[in-house]
Design an enzyme around this catalytic site. Structure first.
Site, PDB file in Angstrom:
ATOM      1  N   TYR A  55      24.881   4.118  19.090  1.00 47.55           N
ATOM      2  CA  TYR A  55      25.464   4.587  20.348  1.00 47.55           C
ATOM      3  C   TYR A  55      25.407   6.111  20.488  1.00 47.55           C
ATOM      4  CZ  TYR A  55      27.162  -0.174  20.609  1.00 47.55           C
ATOM      5  OH  TYR A  55      27.230  -1.541  20.649  1.00 47.55           O
ATOM      6  N   HIS A 115      27.452  -8.528  25.886  1.00 47.42           N
ATOM      7  CA  HIS A 115      27.360  -7.384  24.979  1.00 47.42           C
ATOM      8  C   HIS A 115      27.248  -6.063  25.744  1.00 47.42           C
ATOM      9  CE1 HIS A 115      27.598  -8.419  20.830  1.00 47.42           C
ATOM     10  NE2 HIS A 115      26.852  -7.401  20.444  1.00 47.42           N
ATOM     11  N   LYS A 134      33.074 -11.405  12.628  1.00 48.92           N
ATOM     12  CA  LYS A 134      32.084 -12.033  11.767  1.00 48.92           C
ATOM     13  C   LYS A 134      32.679 -12.264  10.379  1.00 48.92           C
ATOM     14  CE  LYS A 134      27.972 -10.307  14.136  1.00 48.92           C
ATOM     15  NZ  LYS A 134      26.727  -9.535  14.020  1.00 48.92           N
ATOM     16  N   ARG A 148      33.347  -8.860  20.954  1.00 50.52           N
ATOM     17  CA  ARG A 148      32.197  -9.730  21.165  1.00 50.52           C
ATOM     18  C   ARG A 148      32.626 -10.943  21.981  1.00 50.52           C
ATOM     19  NH1 ARG A 148      32.419  -8.413  15.605  1.00 50.52           N
ATOM     20  NH2 ARG A 148      30.660  -7.168  14.853  1.00 50.52           N
ATOM     21  N   HIS A 174      32.442  -3.195  13.007  1.00 53.81           N
ATOM     22  CA  HIS A 174      31.175  -3.023  12.295  1.00 53.81           C
ATOM     23  C   HIS A 174      31.439  -2.757  10.814  1.00 53.81           C
ATOM     24  CE1 HIS A 174      28.768  -1.688  16.107  1.00 53.81           C
ATOM     25  NE2 HIS A 174      28.796  -2.998  15.964  1.00 53.81           N
ATOM     26  N   ARG A 211      30.487  -4.508  25.766  1.00 53.70           N
ATOM     27  CA  ARG A 211      30.755  -3.950  24.431  1.00 53.70           C
ATOM     28  C   ARG A 211      30.022  -2.622  24.257  1.00 53.70           C
ATOM     29  NH1 ARG A 211      32.333  -5.503  19.173  1.00 53.70           N
ATOM     30  NH2 ARG A 211      30.840  -5.131  17.495  1.00 53.70           N
TER      31      ARG A 211
END
Length: 302
Positions: free
Chosen positions: A281, A246, A173, A149, A272, A249
Protein backbone atom coordinates in the site's frame (compact mmCIF):
# COMPACT_ATOMS: atom_id res chain seq x y z
CA UNK A 1 -2.12 -47.97 3.17
CA UNK A 2 0.87 -47.32 0.87
CA UNK A 3 3.83 -45.06 1.58
CA UNK A 4 2.34 -41.95 -0.09
CA UNK A 5 -1.07 -42.31 1.54
CA UNK A 6 0.49 -42.73 4.98
CA UNK A 7 2.78 -39.70 4.48
CA UNK A 8 -0.09 -37.59 3.16
CA UNK A 9 -2.29 -38.56 6.10
CA UNK A 10 0.43 -37.46 8.54
CA UNK A 11 0.92 -34.22 6.61
CA UNK A 12 -2.80 -33.38 6.73
CA UNK A 13 -2.83 -34.09 10.46
CA UNK A 14 0.16 -31.73 10.83
CA UNK A 15 -1.64 -28.98 8.87
CA UNK A 16 -4.81 -29.31 10.95
CA UNK A 17 -3.25 -29.61 14.41
CA UNK A 18 0.12 -27.82 14.32
CA UNK A 19 -0.54 -25.22 11.62
CA UNK A 20 -4.25 -24.75 12.44
CA UNK A 21 -4.94 -24.53 8.69
CA UNK A 22 -8.48 -24.00 7.42
CA UNK A 23 -10.37 -26.87 5.80
CA UNK A 24 -10.10 -25.06 2.45
CA UNK A 25 -6.31 -24.79 2.75
CA UNK A 26 -6.06 -28.48 3.63
CA UNK A 27 -8.16 -29.37 0.58
CA UNK A 28 -5.88 -27.31 -1.70
CA UNK A 29 -2.74 -28.96 -0.27
CA UNK A 30 -4.16 -32.45 -0.62
CA UNK A 31 -5.26 -31.76 -4.19
CA UNK A 32 -1.82 -30.39 -5.16
CA UNK A 33 0.02 -33.34 -3.61
CA UNK A 34 -2.28 -35.83 -5.38
CA UNK A 35 -1.84 -34.06 -8.74
CA UNK A 36 1.94 -34.05 -8.40
CA UNK A 37 2.19 -37.78 -7.61
CA UNK A 38 -0.18 -38.63 -10.43
CA UNK A 39 2.40 -36.92 -12.68
CA UNK A 40 5.24 -38.76 -10.92
CA UNK A 41 3.61 -42.13 -11.68
CA UNK A 42 3.11 -41.22 -15.36
CA UNK A 43 6.88 -40.58 -15.51
CA UNK A 44 7.56 -44.11 -14.30
CA UNK A 45 8.36 -43.36 -10.65
CA UNK A 46 6.46 -44.23 -7.50
CA UNK A 47 8.44 -43.71 -4.27
CA UNK A 48 8.65 -40.45 -2.34
CA UNK A 49 12.46 -40.70 -2.55
CA UNK A 50 12.36 -40.87 -6.38
CA UNK A 51 11.57 -37.16 -6.64
CA UNK A 52 14.59 -35.06 -7.57
CA UNK A 53 15.39 -31.64 -9.01
CA UNK A 54 15.17 -32.75 -12.65
CA UNK A 55 11.78 -34.41 -12.18
CA UNK A 56 10.46 -31.27 -10.49
CA UNK A 57 11.63 -29.10 -13.41
CA UNK A 58 9.83 -31.40 -15.86
CA UNK A 59 6.70 -31.10 -13.72
CA UNK A 60 6.88 -27.29 -13.68
CA UNK A 61 7.32 -27.28 -17.46
CA UNK A 62 4.17 -29.41 -17.79
CA UNK A 63 2.25 -26.89 -15.68
CA UNK A 64 3.29 -24.01 -17.93
CA UNK A 65 2.37 -26.03 -21.00
CA UNK A 66 -1.16 -26.25 -19.53
CA UNK A 67 -1.19 -22.42 -19.53
CA UNK A 68 -1.46 -22.18 -15.74
CA UNK A 69 -0.75 -18.74 -14.30
CA UNK A 70 2.50 -18.04 -12.49
CA UNK A 71 0.49 -17.57 -9.31
CA UNK A 72 -1.07 -21.05 -9.60
CA UNK A 73 2.32 -22.62 -10.30
CA UNK A 74 3.85 -20.80 -7.34
CA UNK A 75 1.06 -22.04 -5.06
CA UNK A 76 1.60 -25.65 -6.13
CA UNK A 77 5.36 -25.33 -5.68
CA UNK A 78 4.91 -23.82 -2.22
CA UNK A 79 2.59 -26.66 -1.22
CA UNK A 80 4.98 -29.36 -2.38
CA UNK A 81 7.94 -27.65 -0.74
CA UNK A 82 6.00 -27.64 2.56
CA UNK A 83 5.06 -31.30 2.09
CA UNK A 84 8.68 -32.38 1.60
CA UNK A 85 9.89 -30.13 4.41
CA UNK A 86 7.51 -32.04 6.67
CA UNK A 87 8.70 -35.40 5.29
CA UNK A 88 12.32 -34.39 5.92
CA UNK A 89 11.46 -33.31 9.48
CA UNK A 90 9.80 -36.70 10.11
CA UNK A 91 12.79 -38.55 8.58
CA UNK A 92 10.55 -40.08 5.90
CA UNK A 93 12.93 -38.70 3.25
CA UNK A 94 16.57 -37.69 3.62
CA UNK A 95 16.30 -34.27 2.01
CA UNK A 96 13.84 -31.82 0.48
CA UNK A 97 14.31 -31.76 -3.32
CA UNK A 98 12.11 -28.65 -3.57
CA UNK A 99 14.48 -26.60 -1.41
CA UNK A 100 16.60 -25.48 -4.38
CA UNK A 101 13.67 -24.94 -6.78
CA UNK A 102 12.36 -21.41 -7.10
CA UNK A 103 10.32 -19.26 -9.43
CA UNK A 104 11.04 -15.64 -10.36
CA UNK A 105 9.10 -13.41 -8.03
CA UNK A 106 5.91 -12.14 -9.54
CA UNK A 107 5.52 -8.40 -9.46
CA UNK A 108 2.60 -7.60 -7.19
CA UNK A 109 -0.05 -5.41 -8.79
CA UNK A 110 -0.80 -2.08 -7.18
CA UNK A 111 -4.06 -2.55 -5.25
CA UNK A 112 -7.14 -0.80 -6.59
CA UNK A 113 -8.94 1.50 -4.20
CA UNK A 114 -11.86 3.92 -4.13
CA UNK A 115 -11.31 7.65 -4.09
CA UNK A 116 -13.10 9.33 -1.22
CA UNK A 117 -15.64 11.05 -3.47
CA UNK A 118 -16.56 7.64 -4.93
CA UNK A 119 -17.11 6.27 -1.44
CA UNK A 120 -19.28 9.27 -0.57
CA UNK A 121 -21.64 8.20 -3.37
CA UNK A 122 -21.74 4.63 -2.10
CA UNK A 123 -22.47 5.75 1.45
CA UNK A 124 -25.42 7.88 0.36
CA UNK A 125 -27.49 5.52 -1.80
CA UNK A 126 -28.96 3.00 0.67
CA UNK A 127 -32.63 3.43 1.53
CA UNK A 128 -32.31 3.42 5.32
CA UNK A 129 -36.08 3.12 5.79
CA UNK A 130 -35.91 -0.52 4.62
CA UNK A 131 -34.38 -3.55 6.32
CA UNK A 132 -32.12 -4.35 3.34
CA UNK A 133 -31.04 -0.72 3.07
CA UNK A 134 -30.09 -0.64 6.77
CA UNK A 135 -28.14 -3.88 6.32
CA UNK A 136 -26.33 -2.56 3.23
CA UNK A 137 -25.36 0.64 5.03
CA UNK A 138 -24.08 -1.25 8.06
CA UNK A 139 -22.21 -3.67 5.80
CA UNK A 140 -20.33 -1.06 3.78
CA UNK A 141 -19.64 1.16 6.80
CA UNK A 142 -18.17 -1.76 8.75
CA UNK A 143 -16.13 -3.16 5.86
CA UNK A 144 -14.61 0.20 4.99
CA UNK A 145 -14.38 1.27 8.64
CA UNK A 146 -12.34 -1.78 9.66
CA UNK A 147 -10.70 -3.11 6.48
CA UNK A 148 -11.88 -6.65 7.21
CA UNK A 149 -11.90 -9.40 4.60
CA UNK A 150 -15.25 -10.55 3.19
CA UNK A 151 -14.74 -13.98 4.81
CA UNK A 152 -14.20 -12.28 8.17
CA UNK A 153 -17.26 -10.08 7.64
CA UNK A 154 -19.70 -12.92 6.96
CA UNK A 155 -18.34 -14.77 10.00
CA UNK A 156 -19.22 -12.01 12.46
CA UNK A 157 -21.82 -12.94 15.07
CA UNK A 158 -24.05 -10.59 17.05
CA UNK A 159 -22.00 -11.09 20.21
CA UNK A 160 -18.80 -10.12 18.36
CA UNK A 161 -19.98 -6.52 18.05
CA UNK A 162 -19.46 -4.23 21.05
CA UNK A 163 -21.40 -1.03 20.35
CA UNK A 164 -20.37 0.45 23.71
CA UNK A 165 -16.63 0.21 23.02
CA UNK A 166 -16.93 0.47 19.24
CA UNK A 167 -15.02 -2.75 18.52
CA UNK A 168 -15.62 -5.94 16.57
CA UNK A 169 -14.03 -9.35 17.11
CA UNK A 170 -13.07 -10.98 13.81
CA UNK A 171 -11.58 -14.37 13.00
CA UNK A 172 -8.92 -14.15 10.32
CA UNK A 173 -6.75 -16.62 8.48
CA UNK A 174 -5.87 -19.68 10.54
CA UNK A 175 -8.83 -18.80 12.81
CA UNK A 176 -6.71 -16.12 14.51
CA UNK A 177 -8.80 -13.59 16.40
CA UNK A 178 -8.27 -9.85 16.60
CA UNK A 179 -10.28 -6.88 17.86
CA UNK A 180 -10.71 -3.94 15.50
CA UNK A 181 -12.14 -0.53 16.44
CA UNK A 182 -14.73 1.20 14.27
CA UNK A 183 -15.92 4.80 14.13
CA UNK A 184 -19.12 6.73 14.66
CA UNK A 185 -20.54 6.21 11.15
CA UNK A 186 -20.23 2.44 11.43
CA UNK A 187 -21.56 2.53 15.00
CA UNK A 188 -24.70 4.45 14.01
CA UNK A 189 -25.35 2.23 11.00
CA UNK A 190 -24.90 -0.93 13.08
CA UNK A 191 -27.18 0.30 15.87
CA UNK A 192 -29.97 1.00 13.38
CA UNK A 193 -29.52 -2.32 11.61
CA UNK A 194 -29.24 -4.47 14.75
CA UNK A 195 -32.25 -2.90 16.48
CA UNK A 196 -34.47 -2.70 13.39
CA UNK A 197 -33.48 -4.15 10.02
CA UNK A 198 -31.91 -7.37 11.24
CA UNK A 199 -35.02 -8.29 13.24
CA UNK A 200 -37.15 -7.82 10.11
CA UNK A 201 -34.82 -10.02 8.02
CA UNK A 202 -34.60 -12.65 10.77
CA UNK A 203 -38.40 -12.86 10.78
CA UNK A 204 -38.26 -14.14 7.20
CA UNK A 205 -36.04 -17.06 8.12
CA UNK A 206 -36.81 -20.55 9.32
CA UNK A 207 -34.02 -20.98 11.86
CA UNK A 208 -32.90 -18.65 14.66
CA UNK A 209 -29.15 -17.95 14.54
CA UNK A 210 -26.65 -15.30 15.61
CA UNK A 211 -25.00 -14.27 12.31
CA UNK A 212 -24.78 -10.48 12.12
CA UNK A 213 -25.45 -9.97 8.41
CA UNK A 214 -28.49 -11.70 6.89
CA UNK A 215 -29.82 -12.12 3.39
CA UNK A 216 -33.40 -11.46 2.23
CA UNK A 217 -34.48 -14.91 3.45
CA UNK A 218 -33.12 -14.46 6.96
CA UNK A 219 -30.12 -16.77 6.46
CA UNK A 220 -26.50 -15.78 7.09
CA UNK A 221 -25.07 -13.69 4.27
CA UNK A 222 -22.42 -15.46 2.16
CA UNK A 223 -19.29 -14.21 0.40
CA UNK A 224 -21.16 -14.20 -2.92
CA UNK A 225 -24.05 -12.35 -1.26
CA UNK A 226 -21.71 -9.55 -0.17
CA UNK A 227 -20.29 -9.26 -3.69
CA UNK A 228 -23.80 -9.09 -5.15
CA UNK A 229 -24.85 -6.34 -2.73
CA UNK A 230 -21.74 -4.26 -3.41
CA UNK A 231 -22.15 -4.59 -7.17
CA UNK A 232 -25.76 -3.43 -6.92
CA UNK A 233 -24.69 -0.44 -4.80
CA UNK A 234 -22.05 0.55 -7.37
CA UNK A 235 -24.61 0.17 -10.14
CA UNK A 236 -27.10 2.34 -8.25
CA UNK A 237 -24.45 4.97 -7.58
CA UNK A 238 -23.69 5.01 -11.34
CA UNK A 239 -19.99 4.44 -10.75
CA UNK A 240 -18.05 3.14 -13.74
CA UNK A 241 -15.75 1.00 -11.62
CA UNK A 242 -15.41 -2.70 -10.99
CA UNK A 243 -16.16 -3.70 -7.44
CA UNK A 244 -14.90 -6.51 -5.28
CA UNK A 245 -15.00 -6.64 -1.47
CA UNK A 246 -11.21 -6.41 -1.24
CA UNK A 247 -11.41 -2.99 -2.86
CA UNK A 248 -12.94 -1.63 0.36
CA UNK A 249 -10.08 -3.27 2.29
CA UNK A 250 -7.54 -1.70 -0.07
CA UNK A 251 -9.28 1.66 0.34
CA UNK A 252 -9.17 1.38 4.14
CA UNK A 253 -5.41 0.71 4.15
CA UNK A 254 -4.59 3.35 1.54
CA UNK A 255 -6.62 6.08 3.19
CA UNK A 256 -5.21 5.24 6.64
CA UNK A 257 -1.62 5.53 5.38
CA UNK A 258 -2.40 8.69 3.42
CA UNK A 259 -3.72 10.25 6.62
CA UNK A 260 -0.49 9.46 8.48
CA UNK A 261 -1.13 6.09 10.16
CA UNK A 262 2.04 4.07 10.73
CA UNK A 263 2.61 0.88 8.77
CA UNK A 264 2.78 -1.41 11.82
CA UNK A 265 -0.62 -0.26 13.09
CA UNK A 266 -2.22 -0.79 9.70
CA UNK A 267 -0.58 -4.24 9.53
CA UNK A 268 -2.16 -5.17 12.87
CA UNK A 269 -5.58 -3.84 11.87
CA UNK A 270 -5.52 -5.78 8.59
CA UNK A 271 -4.37 -8.98 10.30
CA UNK A 272 -1.29 -9.39 8.10
CA UNK A 273 1.34 -11.76 9.48
CA UNK A 274 4.12 -10.21 7.39
CA UNK A 275 4.82 -6.49 7.11
CA UNK A 276 5.63 -7.04 3.42
CA UNK A 277 1.93 -7.78 2.81
CA UNK A 278 1.08 -4.30 4.09
CA UNK A 279 3.96 -2.52 2.37
CA UNK A 280 2.27 -2.87 -1.03
CA UNK A 281 0.00 0.00 0.00
CA UNK A 282 2.98 2.33 0.34
CA UNK A 283 3.34 2.33 -3.46
CA UNK A 284 -0.01 4.08 -3.64
CA UNK A 285 0.80 6.52 -0.87
CA UNK A 286 4.16 7.46 -2.45
CA UNK A 287 2.29 8.96 -5.41
CA UNK A 288 0.02 10.77 -2.99
CA UNK A 289 2.96 12.18 -1.03
CA UNK A 290 4.71 13.28 -4.22
CA UNK A 291 1.60 15.19 -5.31
CA UNK A 292 1.41 16.87 -1.92
CA UNK A 293 5.10 17.80 -2.12
CA UNK A 294 4.88 19.13 -5.67
CA UNK A 295 1.85 21.24 -4.80
CA UNK A 296 3.09 22.47 -1.44
CA UNK A 297 6.85 22.98 -1.38
CA UNK A 298 7.84 26.51 -2.45
CA UNK A 299 10.74 25.27 -4.56
CA UNK A 300 9.14 22.12 -5.99
CA UNK A 301 8.09 23.90 -9.19
CA UNK A 302 9.28 26.97 -11.00
Amino acid sequence: MNELQKAKSLFIEYLQIEKNASSLTVQHYEKDVDAFFLFVRTEGYSALRDVDYQLIRVYLTSLYERKLSRRSVSRKLSCLRSFYRFLEREAIVESNPFKSVSLPKEKKPIPEFFYEEELDKLFSISDKSTASGQRNQALIELMYGTGIRVSECVGIRLQDIDLELGTVLVRGKGNKERYIPFGKFAEDALKTYVSDGRAVLMGKGKVEHNALFLNAKGAALTDDGVRYILNKMVEKAALTVKIHPHKLRHSFATHMLNAGADLRSVQELLGHEQLSSTQIYTHVTKDHLRNIYMNSHPRANK
